[in-house]
Design an enzyme around this catalytic site. Structure first.
Site, PDB file in Angstrom:
ATOM      1  NE  ARG A  35      -5.589  10.160   1.004  1.00 45.94           N
ATOM      2  CZ  ARG A  35      -5.322  11.273   1.699  1.00 45.94           C
ATOM      3  NH1 ARG A  35      -4.899  12.375   1.081  1.00 45.94           N
ATOM      4  NH2 ARG A  35      -5.462  11.281   3.012  1.00 45.94           N
TER       5      ARG A  35
ATOM      6  CB  SER B 152      -0.856  -0.006   1.274  1.00 55.31           C
ATOM      7  OG  SER B 152      -1.432   1.258   1.488  1.00 55.31           O
ATOM      8  CB  ALA B 153       0.255   4.632  -1.328  1.00 50.22           C
ATOM      9  CB  THR B 154      -0.505   3.007   4.080  1.00 50.51           C
ATOM     10  OG1 THR B 154      -0.688   3.648   5.337  1.00 50.51           O
ATOM     11  CG2 THR B 154      -0.071   1.578   4.291  1.00 50.51           C
TER      12      THR B 154
ATOM     13  CE1 TYR C 149      -3.959  -2.364   5.487  1.00 51.09           C
ATOM     14  CE2 TYR C 149      -3.485  -0.013   5.355  1.00 51.09           C
ATOM     15  CZ  TYR C 149      -3.722  -1.227   4.727  1.00 51.09           C
ATOM     16  OH  TYR C 149      -3.704  -1.290   3.364  1.00 51.09           O
TER      17      TYR C 149
ATOM     18  CE  LYS D  66      -1.538  -4.271   3.346  1.00 48.76           C
ATOM     19  NZ  LYS D  66      -1.873  -5.582   2.745  1.00 48.76           N
TER      20      LYS D  66
HETATM   21  N1  UFG Z   1     -12.597  11.355   3.430  1.00 46.17           N
HETATM   22  C1  UFG Z   1     -13.612  12.219   3.792  1.00 46.17           C
HETATM   23  N2  UFG Z   1     -14.767  11.684   4.286  1.00 46.17           N
HETATM   24  C2  UFG Z   1     -14.946  10.341   4.440  1.00 46.17           C
HETATM   25  C3  UFG Z   1     -13.894   9.473   4.067  1.00 46.17           C
HETATM   26  C4  UFG Z   1     -12.731  10.015   3.574  1.00 46.17           C
HETATM   27  O1  UFG Z   1     -13.479  13.437   3.683  1.00 46.17           O
HETATM   28  O2  UFG Z   1     -16.023   9.932   4.920  1.00 46.17           O
HETATM   29  C5  UFG Z   1     -11.367  11.927   2.858  1.00 46.17           C
HETATM   30  C6  UFG Z   1     -10.115  11.604   3.639  1.00 46.17           C
HETATM   31  O3  UFG Z   1      -9.921  12.551   4.664  1.00 46.17           O
HETATM   32  C7  UFG Z   1      -9.055  11.643   2.546  1.00 46.17           C
HETATM   33  C8  UFG Z   1      -9.795  11.145   1.318  1.00 46.17           C
HETATM   34  O4  UFG Z   1     -11.173  11.329   1.598  1.00 46.17           O
HETATM   35  O5  UFG Z   1      -8.645  12.963   2.320  1.00 46.17           O
HETATM   36  C9  UFG Z   1      -9.550   9.679   1.019  1.00 46.17           C
HETATM   37  O6  UFG Z   1      -9.836   8.912   2.184  1.00 46.17           O
HETATM   38  P1  UFG Z   1      -9.965   7.322   2.132  1.00 46.17           P
HETATM   39  O7  UFG Z   1     -10.319   6.871   3.511  1.00 46.17           O
HETATM   40  O8  UFG Z   1     -10.864   6.920   1.024  1.00 46.17           O
HETATM   41  O9  UFG Z   1      -8.513   6.854   1.721  1.00 46.17           O
HETATM   42  P2  UFG Z   1      -7.131   7.034   2.482  1.00 46.17           P
HETATM   43  O10 UFG Z   1      -6.226   7.701   1.514  1.00 46.17           O
HETATM   44  O11 UFG Z   1      -7.270   7.645   3.805  1.00 46.17           O
HETATM   45  O12 UFG Z   1      -6.785   5.531   2.784  1.00 46.17           O
HETATM   46  C10 UFG Z   1      -6.339   4.695   1.743  1.00 46.17           C
HETATM   47  C11 UFG Z   1      -6.609   3.239   2.075  1.00 46.17           C
HETATM   48  C12 UFG Z   1      -5.811   2.809   3.257  1.00 46.17           C
HETATM   49  C13 UFG Z   1      -4.370   3.192   3.087  1.00 46.17           C
HETATM   50  C14 UFG Z   1      -4.251   4.645   2.761  1.00 46.17           C
HETATM   51  C15 UFG Z   1      -2.842   5.075   2.469  1.00 46.17           C
HETATM   52  O13 UFG Z   1      -7.961   3.024   2.348  1.00 46.17           O
HETATM   53  O14 UFG Z   1      -5.901   1.412   3.360  1.00 46.17           O
HETATM   54  O15 UFG Z   1      -5.006   4.919   1.592  1.00 46.17           O
HETATM   55  O16 UFG Z   1      -2.341   4.337   1.413  1.00 46.17           O
HETATM   56  F1  UFG Z   1      -3.703   2.944   4.234  1.00 46.17           F
END
Ligand code: UFG
Length: 337
Positions: free
Chosen positions: A230, A124-126, A148, A152
């Site tokens: 993202r 993951s990019a995480t 999590y 990774k």
């Molecule tokens: N967001 C909102 N409201 C929500 C959900 C998300 O504003 O209800 C925003 C978040 O703050 C973020 C963007 O939408 O700015 C994307 O959020 P996601 O939760 O969809 O994705 P993330 O980038 O946080 O997480 C993803 C994967 C994880 C991984 C992470 C880093 O789901 O498993 O990328 O690689 F760890």
């Protein structure tokens, strides 16, 4: 090739299973259905036009795994199985370390015993941590902000150590950015078991009437409109990246390879909401909420290495991702039966 796909009933796994079959491979799935529904199996068989052996057990179960490797002559493994909810990992770290790392170790032991040397791993990019340089390149140092993410980082390290000891292994670490979208048929897609943590499934559930409104987590980031940016990647493009990586490691002598799978394009929360409204024709009510703990302002891939080496790049746009998510959500408002 005959390929074992762990977690093949899950969101990314199921899309990859279809593409592996379409590429002419034989696929066997192991999934414990802890985060997948049994009804996905019939849909995969219908869409692929072939029967797919699906074994329902936990990949950490080494005896069962050895039994399966005894019975099947696998050429390669694609390893998706793992827990993936960031918040849950903070609350239950031992579950995450135990399950994600434990399952991987069992899998590697079974592979070693049966001399299966080719592995594609879901990273993951995480792993680029709390403060990455954007766009992210594979050479950046790795770290994490939650258990999590650490699973990774740690599994990547286990695999790097393994190839030192066993240089006949051929391993691909695929670092996914933000997978979204669904199969164009609308028959398979992402089906979160509880309230979605991720943006796209949440937006889709608002659109279909399951949730009232979206909370936008922060509008004061240093980004185009203040909301988080993202790199969204269509799950079909992501699946194609696995097929490309699997073929590449079968033909090249490098022990371990790391590739970003992303588009290189950043999209903000509000841009995604707009694109979804356009694709669905449905207004998405939202409110601005505080930042979410652990979120970073921007995460965007430099996908040039995968392009150069694998000849792979994303084909689908954010509009495609929204249209396909909407088709899936409308056809399956409550997810899989
Ligand atoms: N967001 C909102 N409201 C929500 C959900 C998300 O504003 O209800 C925003 C978040 O703050 C973020 C963007 O939408 O700015 C994307 O959020 P996601 O939760 O969809 O994705 P993330 O980038 O946080 O997480 C993803 C994967 C994880 C991984 C992470 C880093 O789901 O498993 O990328 O690689 F760890």
């Amino acid at each position: 090739m005959k390929i074992l796909v762990t977690g093949g009933a899950g969101y990314i796994g199921s899309h990859t299973v279809l593409q592996l079959i379409a590429a002419g491979h034989q696929v066997v799935v192991v999934d414990d259905f802890s985060n997948a529904k049994a009804s996905v199996a019939g849909r995969l068989e219908e869409l692929s036009g072939t029967s797919i052996p699906i074994h329902s057990f936990d990949v950490a179960d080494l005896d069962k795994l050895n039994g399966l490797f005894d019975a099947e002559d696998f050429d390669a493994v694609v390893h998706f199985a793992g827990y993936k909810a960031v918040g849950e990992s903070v609350a239950n770290p031992l579950d995450y370390y135990g399950n994600n790392i434990g399952a991987t170790i069992s899998l590697l032991q079974a592979m070693d015993r049966h001399e299966v040397r080719h592995l594609v791993f879901s990273s993951s990019a995480t792993v680029y941590g709390a403060d990455p340089i954007v766009p992210m390149t594979e050479g950046l140092p790795t770290s994490a902000t939650n258990p999590y993410g650490w699973t990774k980082v740690m599994i990547e390290q286990v695999l790097r150590d393994l190839v030192v000891a066993q240089p006949d292994n051929r391993i691909a670490l695929l670092r996914y950015f933000n997978p979204v979208g669904a199969h164009p048929s609308g028959q398979i897609g992402e089906d979160p078991s509880a309230v979605p943590n991720n943006l796209m499934p949440f937006v889709a559930q608002v659109a279909v009437g399951r949730r009232d409104k979206l909370s936008v987590f922060g509008d004061d980031y240093d980004t185009v409109d203040g909301t988080g940016v993202r790199d969204y990647i269509h799950v079909e493009d992501l699946a194609a990246g696995h097929v490309a990586a699997l073929h590449w490691i079968a033909e090249h002598d490098r022990t371990i390879s790391t590739w970003n799978l992303g588009s290189g394009v950043g999209t903000s929360v509000l841009q995604l909401v707009n694109a979804f409204e356009k694709a669905s024709g449905v207004k998405i009510p939202y409110e601005i909420a505080p930042r979410r703990d652990g979120d970073i302002a921007a995460s965007v891939a430099d996908p040039s290495l995968a392009h150069r080496e694998l000849g792979w790049q994303t084909e689908k746009t954010v509009d495609d991702m929204c249209a396909d998510t909407w088709r899936w959500q409308q056809a399956n408002p409550q997810g899989y039966p």
